[in-house]
Scaffold this motif. Sequence first.
Motif, PDB file in Angstrom:
ATOM      1  N   PRO A 187       0.826  -1.218   0.000  1.00  0.00           N
ATOM      2  CA  PRO A 187       0.000   0.000   0.000  1.00  0.00           C
ATOM      3  C   PRO A 187       0.851   1.255   0.000  1.00  0.00           C
TER       4      PRO A 187
ATOM      5  N   THR B 262       0.129   4.051   1.495  1.00  0.00           N
ATOM      6  CA  THR B 262       0.130   4.652   2.833  1.00  0.00           C
ATOM      7  C   THR B 262      -0.058   3.551   3.854  1.00  0.00           C
ATOM      8  N   GLY B 263      -0.082   3.942   5.086  1.00  0.00           N
ATOM      9  CA  GLY B 263      -0.254   2.948   6.135  1.00  0.00           C
ATOM     10  C   GLY B 263       1.074   2.573   6.739  1.00  0.00           C
ATOM     11  N   GLY B 264       1.237   1.323   7.102  1.00  0.00           N
ATOM     12  CA  GLY B 264       2.440   0.886   7.790  1.00  0.00           C
ATOM     13  C   GLY B 264       3.643   0.822   6.881  1.00  0.00           C
ATOM     14  N   PHE B 265       4.740   0.310   7.431  1.00  0.00           N
ATOM     15  CA  PHE B 265       5.983   0.253   6.693  1.00  0.00           C
ATOM     16  C   PHE B 265       6.457  -1.178   6.563  1.00  0.00           C
ATOM     17  N   LYS B 266       5.592  -2.149   6.812  1.00  0.00           N
ATOM     18  CA  LYS B 266       6.017  -3.528   6.687  1.00  0.00           C
ATOM     19  C   LYS B 266       6.287  -3.808   5.210  1.00  0.00           C
ATOM     20  N   THR B 267       7.448  -4.364   4.931  1.00  0.00           N
ATOM     21  CA  THR B 267       7.905  -4.527   3.553  1.00  0.00           C
ATOM     22  C   THR B 267       8.452  -5.923   3.345  1.00  0.00           C
TER      23      THR B 267
END
Lengths: 112, 111
Positions: free
Chosen positions: B92, B94-99
């Motif tokens: 996404p 926007t939102g979190g930064f989990k990658t």
Amino acid sequence: EAQVTQNPRYLITVTGKKLTVTCSQNMNHEYMSWYRQDPGLGLRQIYYSMNVEATDKGDVPEGYKVSRKEKRNFPLILESPSPNQTSLYFCASRRGGSDTQYFGPGTRLTVL
Amino acid sequence: LAKTTQPVSMDSYEGQEVNITCSHNNIATNDYITWYQQFPSQGPRFIIQGYKTKVTNEVASLFIPADRKSSTLSLPRVSLSDTAVYYCLVGPYTGGFKTIFGAGTRLFVKA
């Protein structure tokens, strides 16, 4: 110049000796993250932070700690390093509302 | 986060066009597709990002079909300096930064 800096760039240490790898960005980015990279495994996320005092676990958080007391800094702490934490570590940051990450130059850590 | 699948490696010659395809069957409606390039012992560098159809910049083009279940990074007229690992990411805006990076595609350009 907009950049992400990491220190040290190279570190050789021994098992159990606490160490900290620093990461700093000068772009006022909200998000910061730590990755480790091992041969054949690509980059794996360790921890990330959405803003000051807001952190969360990535895929491989075991054996690591982080803190985000200031927006620009995101240190990675290894309380008791072990040889399986020998790796190449990257810090990254990105602006809120953007998906583009900016990476630091990397820290090559060897734990004997 | 959607899982991505890319070829492990590709070979090419200087001056050729190279197309690297990434499969992301479980892409979500609000996910974007981003490609990074990484040289040995350096951090990944952003190349291009897109949501649908085609995006072009000074470095590459990104083709995304209507169903968005795959994407193709196109590098025109590669040179030896394009030898690197290329990563496809889906997530996404926007939102979190989990990658999730995955193992990437190792491109080797020969003279």
